[in-house]
Scaffold this motif. Structure first.
Motif, PDB file in Angstrom:
ATOM      1  N   GLY A  67      -6.350 -42.823 -21.285  1.00  0.00           N
ATOM      2  CA  GLY A  67      -5.414 -41.876 -20.689  1.00  0.00           C
ATOM      3  C   GLY A  67      -4.042 -42.504 -20.482  1.00  0.00           C
ATOM      4  O   GLY A  67      -3.868 -43.714 -20.648  1.00  0.00           O
ATOM      5  N   LYS A  68      -3.086 -41.679 -20.063  1.00  0.00           N
ATOM      6  CA  LYS A  68      -1.722 -42.193 -19.863  1.00  0.00           C
ATOM      7  C   LYS A  68      -1.662 -43.207 -18.724  1.00  0.00           C
ATOM      8  O   LYS A  68      -0.715 -43.968 -18.611  1.00  0.00           O
ATOM      9  N   HIS A  69      -2.691 -43.220 -17.871  1.00  0.00           N
ATOM     10  CA  HIS A  69      -2.755 -44.225 -16.798  1.00  0.00           C
ATOM     11  C   HIS A  69      -3.428 -45.509 -17.282  1.00  0.00           C
ATOM     12  O   HIS A  69      -3.693 -46.405 -16.487  1.00  0.00           O
ATOM     13  N   SER A  70      -3.800 -45.542 -18.572  1.00  0.00           N
ATOM     14  CA  SER A  70      -4.392 -46.699 -19.255  1.00  0.00           C
ATOM     15  C   SER A  70      -5.870 -46.931 -18.938  1.00  0.00           C
ATOM     16  O   SER A  70      -6.417 -47.974 -19.297  1.00  0.00           O
ATOM     17  N   VAL A  86      -5.796 -37.364  -9.182  1.00  0.00           N
ATOM     18  CA  VAL A  86      -5.010 -36.214  -9.636  1.00  0.00           C
ATOM     19  C   VAL A  86      -5.401 -35.756 -11.048  1.00  0.00           C
ATOM     20  O   VAL A  86      -5.047 -34.657 -11.466  1.00  0.00           O
ATOM     21  N   CYS A  87      -6.143 -36.573 -11.755  1.00  0.00           N
ATOM     22  CA  CYS A  87      -6.426 -36.270 -13.167  1.00  0.00           C
ATOM     23  C   CYS A  87      -7.344 -35.049 -13.298  1.00  0.00           C
ATOM     24  O   CYS A  87      -8.442 -35.031 -12.727  1.00  0.00           O
ATOM     25  N   PRO A  88      -6.922 -34.045 -14.054  1.00  0.00           N
ATOM     26  CA  PRO A  88      -7.737 -32.825 -14.137  1.00  0.00           C
ATOM     27  C   PRO A  88      -9.131 -33.060 -14.724  1.00  0.00           C
ATOM     28  O   PRO A  88     -10.064 -32.340 -14.389  1.00  0.00           O
ATOM     29  N   TRP A  89      -9.288 -34.085 -15.549  1.00  0.00           N
ATOM     30  CA  TRP A  89     -10.613 -34.310 -16.150  1.00  0.00           C
ATOM     31  C   TRP A  89     -11.622 -34.794 -15.124  1.00  0.00           C
ATOM     32  O   TRP A  89     -12.833 -34.718 -15.366  1.00  0.00           O
ATOM     33  N   SER A 148      -0.096 -32.617 -22.966  1.00  0.00           N
ATOM     34  CA  SER A 148       1.234 -32.717 -22.363  1.00  0.00           C
ATOM     35  C   SER A 148       1.179 -33.060 -20.865  1.00  0.00           C
ATOM     36  O   SER A 148       2.204 -33.125 -20.194  1.00  0.00           O
ATOM     37  N   CYS A 149      -0.027 -33.268 -20.342  1.00  0.00           N
ATOM     38  CA  CYS A 149      -0.172 -33.577 -18.902  1.00  0.00           C
ATOM     39  C   CYS A 149       0.507 -34.916 -18.567  1.00  0.00           C
ATOM     40  O   CYS A 149       0.446 -35.866 -19.344  1.00  0.00           O
ATOM     41  N   THR A 150       1.153 -34.970 -17.411  1.00  0.00           N
ATOM     42  CA  THR A 150       1.737 -36.241 -16.940  1.00  0.00           C
ATOM     43  C   THR A 150       1.450 -36.423 -15.445  1.00  0.00           C
ATOM     44  O   THR A 150       2.167 -37.133 -14.745  1.00  0.00           O
ATOM     45  N   ALA A 151       0.385 -35.750 -14.974  1.00  0.00           N
ATOM     46  CA  ALA A 151       0.117 -35.731 -13.523  1.00  0.00           C
ATOM     47  C   ALA A 151      -0.014 -37.140 -12.939  1.00  0.00           C
ATOM     48  O   ALA A 151       0.473 -37.418 -11.840  1.00  0.00           O
ATOM     49  N   THR A 193     -10.000 -45.431 -19.265  1.00  0.00           N
ATOM     50  CA  THR A 193     -10.778 -44.637 -20.219  1.00  0.00           C
ATOM     51  C   THR A 193     -11.200 -43.316 -19.576  1.00  0.00           C
ATOM     52  O   THR A 193     -11.647 -43.288 -18.421  1.00  0.00           O
ATOM     53  N   LEU A 194     -11.041 -42.250 -20.326  1.00  0.00           N
ATOM     54  CA  LEU A 194     -11.346 -40.898 -19.845  1.00  0.00           C
ATOM     55  C   LEU A 194     -12.329 -40.231 -20.789  1.00  0.00           C
ATOM     56  O   LEU A 194     -12.244 -40.416 -22.006  1.00  0.00           O
ATOM     57  N   ASN A 195     -13.198 -39.408 -20.196  1.00  0.00           N
ATOM     58  CA  ASN A 195     -14.196 -38.724 -21.004  1.00  0.00           C
ATOM     59  C   ASN A 195     -14.215 -37.257 -20.578  1.00  0.00           C
ATOM     60  O   ASN A 195     -14.163 -36.974 -19.372  1.00  0.00           O
TER      61      ASN A 195
END
Ligand code: SF4
Ligand code: SF4
Length: 385
Positions: free
Chosen positions: A165-168, A259-262, A202-205, A170-172
């Motif tokens: 993810g943009k926060h570096s 805050v991450c929607p996932w 386009s998320c940047t939360a 791993t996201l699933n």
């Protein structure tokens, strides 16, 4: 003795995933060891000094992106993930309570390094035993958990466990990001998994919420500004300009994950080891700051928090008390703890005293204003009567 080409590697891979699931891993993926596409990003990150005083990061250099230089003979990495989200997810509310110490979710239970390393070792033993049973005795493996020389997120991505993810982290899509990663380096040419599609769009939360603006660009975290680094890794004084932004976070920070929607889809852990210890969870800053070193060591036995040591613990809490609402008790305990641990802790205590004193003056001046206002209103009421 069997040769490697007489082994059914597809069946073995199937078994490895089943054994991994039985050992409590929510997902097991396999990647090759070609991480060359990450080398430029890693080099740029190091060149920018984003690693702060984690000098071991620079010392390991490109070895991090070359698993077979770290463990010669490695052909594949078996990448695993294990959920750690505790059933009681009422953590975020503690961020709004300035006199409670906020501890990152992953650190409230037993030390995950121990839990995951033990299970990875068991997985390696299972593989070795199964191959020994068919007379193949050349299996070699080495487990890693959150280990500096391993590029764990890049490996997890390659093994199909998620995307970075943009926060570096791993996201699933099914599990969010509340999980630990571990790796088993192995010298078997197992079939590999494919990476999955990234889902940040386009998320940047996470970039917007970060209290210290540590995510300086998508996928680029300046560790020197990250509260996790400042409270856990860094042994230096915490930069004064960042202290007020840390609030009551005394060990790690979860904001970019909260805050991450996932993470709406994250499952809770099935491991009791990761359930929060009451002695750490939701405790007041004053209680935590009054612990002696012996109490700290006893209360953090088997916890990852113990790794930072008493000095950093007291340093972090001093900053959080500086950020708390004013109270006489805060001032009294800061004074009592001065001179008890180290000069570094004292410097943070002095800063906290200054913050508390400024808030006290502000509070008193607000009270005076309030009293003046009340007198004016009362006089007006008397005149009108
Ligand atoms: S852990 Fe906290 S400080 Fe670090 S990048 Fe995430 S939100 Fe920012
Ligand atoms: S908050 Fe948005 S940008 Fe950040 S990791 Fe989650 S999905 Fe990606």
């Amino acid at each position: 003795m069997s040769a490697i080409n007489s082994i059914d590697l597809v069946e073995l891979t199937h078994n490895i995933k089943a054994w991994g699931a039985a050992l409590g891993f929510q997902q097991v993926g396999i990647s090759d060891i070609d991480l060359h596409q990450h080398e430029a990003h890693l080099q740029a990150w190091l060149d920018n000094d984003y690693h702060g005083d984690m000098h071991f990061m620079k010392a390991h250099g490109m070895k991090r992106a070359r698993p077979d230089e770290l463990v010669p003979g490695t052909l594949r990495v078996i990448s695993v993930r294990m959920n750690y989200l505790p059933p009681d997810a009422s953590f975020a509310k503690h961020l709004k309570t300035s006199d409670i110490g906020y501890i990152s979710r992953y650190a409230l239970g037993r030390d995950y390094h121990k839990v995951l390393r033990k299970r990875l070792k068991q997985l390696g033993e299972k593989i070795t035993a199964a191959l020994s049973a068919i007379e193949y005795r050349d299996t070699e493996y080495r487990p890693f958990v959150d280990s500096a020389p391993v590029l764990e997120h890049a490996i997890a991505e390659k093994a199909g466990l998620g995307w970075t993810g943009k926060h570096s982290l791993t996201l699933n899509k099914e599990a969010g990001s509340w999980f630990f990663l571990g790796e088993l380096f192995i010298n078997l040419p197992l079939p590999t998994d494919s990476p999955i599609e990234e889902g940040c769009g386009s998320c940047t939360a996470c970039m917007t919420i970060c209290p210290t603006n540590a995510i300086v660009a998508p996928y680029k975290v300046d560790a020197r500004r990250c509260i996790s680094y400042l409270t856990i890794e860094s042994g230096e004084d915490i930069p004064e300009e960042l202290r007020p932004l840390m609030g009551n976070r005394i060990y790690g920070c979860d904001d970019c994950q909260l805050v991450c929607p996932w993470n709406r889809y994250a499952d809770v852990t099935t491991e009791e080891d990761f359930h929060p210890r009451q002695v750490l969870h939701g405790q007041s800053l004053l209680t935590l700051f009054s612990w002696s070193e012996e109490t700290f060591l006893a209360n953090t036995l088997g916890s990852p928090i113990r790794r930072i040591g008493y000095e950093k613990w007291q340093r972090n809490i001093a900053v959080a008390i500086g950020n708390a609402d004013f109270s006489e008790d805060n001032i009294a305990l800061l004074k009592a703890q001065r001179g008890m641990v180290s000069e570094q802790v004292d410097r943070h205590i002095d800063w906290a005293m200054t913050q508390q004193t400024a808030k006290e003056h502000h509070q008193k001046s607000e009270q005076r204003k309030q009293q003046r206002l009340i007198r004016v209103i009362e006089k007006g009421l008397v005149r009108d009567a």
